[in-house]
Motif scaffolding. Structure first.
Motif, PDB file in Angstrom:
ATOM      1  N   SER A 379      42.568  50.552  45.440  1.00 25.11           N
ATOM      2  CA  SER A 379      42.489  50.184  46.778  1.00 25.11           C
ATOM      3  C   SER A 379      42.118  48.961  47.038  1.00 25.11           C
ATOM      4  O   SER A 379      41.710  47.936  46.292  1.00 25.11           O
ATOM      5  N   LYS A 380      42.262  48.532  48.486  1.00 24.59           N
ATOM      6  CA  LYS A 380      42.169  47.333  49.147  1.00 24.59           C
ATOM      7  C   LYS A 380      40.420  46.772  48.670  1.00 24.59           C
ATOM      8  O   LYS A 380      40.503  45.688  48.256  1.00 24.59           O
ATOM      9  N   ALA A 381      39.677  47.745  49.081  1.00 25.77           N
ATOM     10  CA  ALA A 381      38.224  47.398  48.997  1.00 25.77           C
ATOM     11  C   ALA A 381      37.939  46.994  47.546  1.00 25.77           C
ATOM     12  O   ALA A 381      37.217  46.029  47.171  1.00 25.77           O
ATOM     13  N   LEU A 382      38.407  47.789  46.467  1.00 28.01           N
ATOM     14  CA  LEU A 382      38.210  47.593  45.253  1.00 28.01           C
ATOM     15  C   LEU A 382      38.667  46.323  44.781  1.00 28.01           C
ATOM     16  O   LEU A 382      38.099  45.354  43.930  1.00 28.01           O
ATOM     17  N   ASN A 383      40.118  45.914  44.892  1.00 27.31           N
ATOM     18  CA  ASN A 383      40.698  44.722  44.514  1.00 27.31           C
ATOM     19  C   ASN A 383      40.069  43.487  45.230  1.00 27.31           C
ATOM     20  O   ASN A 383      39.748  42.246  44.559  1.00 27.31           O
ATOM     21  N   LEU A 384      39.490  43.714  46.485  1.00 35.63           N
ATOM     22  CA  LEU A 384      38.702  42.669  47.115  1.00 35.63           C
ATOM     23  C   LEU A 384      37.473  42.089  46.322  1.00 35.63           C
ATOM     24  O   LEU A 384      37.195  41.137  45.903  1.00 35.63           O
ATOM     25  N   ARG A 385      36.778  43.189  45.997  1.00 37.62           N
ATOM     26  CA  ARG A 385      35.529  43.178  45.020  1.00 37.62           C
ATOM     27  C   ARG A 385      35.555  42.580  43.817  1.00 37.62           C
ATOM     28  O   ARG A 385      35.059  41.743  43.407  1.00 37.62           O
ATOM     29  N   LEU A 386      36.775  43.222  43.302  1.00 34.43           N
ATOM     30  CA  LEU A 386      37.045  42.744  41.922  1.00 34.43           C
ATOM     31  C   LEU A 386      37.533  41.065  41.998  1.00 34.43           C
ATOM     32  O   LEU A 386      37.053  40.328  40.692  1.00 34.43           O
ATOM     33  N   SER A 387      38.139  40.577  42.708  1.00 30.54           N
ATOM     34  CA  SER A 387      38.653  39.132  42.831  1.00 30.54           C
ATOM     35  C   SER A 387      37.307  38.455  42.934  1.00 30.54           C
ATOM     36  O   SER A 387      37.508  37.415  42.567  1.00 30.54           O
ATOM     37  N   LYS A 388      36.668  38.859  44.078  1.00 37.45           N
ATOM     38  CA  LYS A 388      35.248  37.972  44.114  1.00 37.45           C
ATOM     39  C   LYS A 388      34.665  37.970  42.898  1.00 37.45           C
ATOM     40  O   LYS A 388      34.167  36.892  42.805  1.00 37.45           O
ATOM     41  N   GLU A 389      34.269  39.115  42.174  1.00 36.48           N
ATOM     42  CA  GLU A 389      33.432  39.139  40.942  1.00 36.48           C
ATOM     43  C   GLU A 389      34.155  38.274  40.037  1.00 36.48           C
ATOM     44  O   GLU A 389      33.290  37.302  39.290  1.00 36.48           O
ATOM     45  N   ARG A 390      35.568  38.291  39.813  1.00 31.57           N
ATOM     46  CA  ARG A 390      36.178  37.350  38.899  1.00 31.57           C
ATOM     47  C   ARG A 390      35.956  35.714  39.198  1.00 31.57           C
ATOM     48  O   ARG A 390      35.653  35.252  38.458  1.00 31.57           O
TER      49      ARG A 390
END
Length: 439
Positions: A379-390
């Motif tokens: 999902s868009k929300a999951l990818n946004l969070r993962l990119s921020k966390e990385r």
């Protein structure tokens, strides 16, 4: 009566054909190889009467030996076509009174008919499997109906004791056989076959006496063996209802297993998110995670060093020059940067090149912008969070190596800025990245 039977023949044959087509449309969902051809032999009792009503020409009908054979083709577990041949003798006399007490005063005392042949094609329908949840049964009940031709030679004995013969040639008449039976499977190739067939003759001369008031009929009750040809299981004893039930149970078990795996994965993801939140937690907001912050609780806006302690900054205006060698260090770090699948955990093979970037930031006091990106999987929300966390994970590592946290900006852009197509594995690999910009 003969005319009515002949008129009914097209209807009977049409019914057999429609029944065979309709039954053959039922799919067999097993990959098991089936036996569909079989032959049978039988022997039993021939009697010139029927319990279904109608007055007989003779008051005492006798039981005689008969024998037969057949070939059968099974189209579905419920439907088959069977070609039967039967031979034997039919006998009767007027030595006894009818059940009503009347005496048969016919000038004919007895008859003896040689059934030279009886050939018929019948549709056989298996009524049901005894156990609907058993994929292969051992007992089948069936009914049959068809049409055929009988050839016979009657001999009559008059009251005076003389014998009269019908002649050298057989009398040929249409017959309509209707029967019931039971079949017991002894092995995959052999069945015990029990049956009873009433044969309606399209004529009144089977017993040598023609009255024209009703057609003759005869019974054949038999026992025999059926041999299934070929290899594999017998289609006649196959139960598609039970097979469908088993497939439904297996499908449910598979679905339950997949649901269990999904629930376990959700729990694992929740645990990882909790661990990541703990790792990146920055209570005082100075850009250094609590786990690395040696001076917690610094006031907002305080410039801190890599350990989170206040940094005395002497404002010096100097020109920042980024060389090609500096860019090569950063490029090498980007190339070697790898994370665990679906996580923000940096793999150890990336530490050496990141250490060189940290040393460069400390040595030349560069500022660094980290931009996390993902492919479009999830999902868009999951990818946004993962990119921020990385991106935050890279920042935390550089700060742990002495870099100034206030000079590092970590931002996640999710899947919104691809540099390659997401339709291929190679393209998605390129889109999963963290970009380094020094200035």
């Amino acid at each position: 009566m003969k005319l009515n039977l002949l008129k009914s023949m097209p209807v009977v044959l049409a019914g057999l054909f429609i029944g065979s087509v309709a039954q053959a449309q039922e799919p067999v969902t097993s990959t098991t190889k089936f036996r569909t051809w079989s032959v049978g032999v039988n022997a039993g009792a021939l009697t010139p009467l029927s319990p279904l009503g109608g007055k007989n020409d003779f008051s005492n009908n006798k039981t005689s030996f008969g024998y037969g054979l057949y070939v059968k083709k099974q189209f579905t577990p419920y439907f088959s076509l069977r070609l039967d041949g039967v031979r034997g003798k039919l006998k009767g006399d007027n030595s006894e009174a009818y059940d009503s007490g009347l005496i048969n005063n016919s000038p004919v005392r007895a008859f003896d008919t040689q059934l030279s042949y009886s050939g018929s094609l019948s549709a056989v329908v298996n009524m049901f499997n005894i156990d609907m949840f058993k994929k292969e049964d051992a007992l089948q009940l069936f009914v049959s109906a068809g049409a055929g031709l009988a050839g016979y030679k009657p001999t009559i004995t008059t009251a005076a004791g003389s014998s009269l013969y019908a002649g050298d040639k057989n009398i040929k008449e249409l017959i309509i056989p209707v029967g019931v039976g039971a079949k017991f499977k002894l092995t995959d190739a052999v069945n015990l076959d029990l049956g009873w067939t009433i044969n309606f003759v399209d004529g009144d001369n089977l017993d040598g006496v023609y009255k024209g008031t009703s057609n003759d009929k005869y019974n054949y009750a038999y026992a025999g063996l059926e041999y299934a040809l070929g290899s594999g299981k017998q289609l006649a004893f196959h139960n598609p209802v039970a097979l469908t039930y088993d497939e439904a149970v297996k499908a449910k078990q598979t679905a339950d297993a997949l649901k269990g795996d999904l629930d376990a994965q959700k729990a694992e993801n929740a645990k990882l998110r909790s661990e990541m939140n703990d790792l990146l937690k920055d209570t005082d907001g100075d850009g250094v995670a609590d786990k690395l912050d040696k001076c917690p609780g610094t006031p907002a806006g305080t410039v801190v060093d890599g350990s989170g302690c206040p940094l005395v900054v002497t404002k010096v205006t100097e020109k920042v020059i980024v060389t090609e060698a500096d860019r090569a260090v950063v490029k090498e770090a980007i190339k070697n940067l790898e994370f665990d699948l679906g996580k923000a955990t940096i793999r150890s093979k990336s530490f050496a090149s990141l250490n060189r970037v940290a040393a460069l930031l400390v040595e030349k006091n560069f500022s660094l912008k980290l931009a996390g990106h993902t492919d479009n999987t999830g999902s868009k929300a999951l990818n946004l969070r993962l990119s921020k966390e990385r991106a935050e994970s890279v920042k935390a590592y550089l700060v742990s190596q002495g870099a100034n946290a206030s000079r590092i900006e970590a931002t996640g852009y999710g899947m919104g800025q691809p540099i390659a197509t997401n339709k291929t594995a190679a393209g998605r690999q390129q889109n999963r990245r963290v970009e380094f910009t020094i200035y």
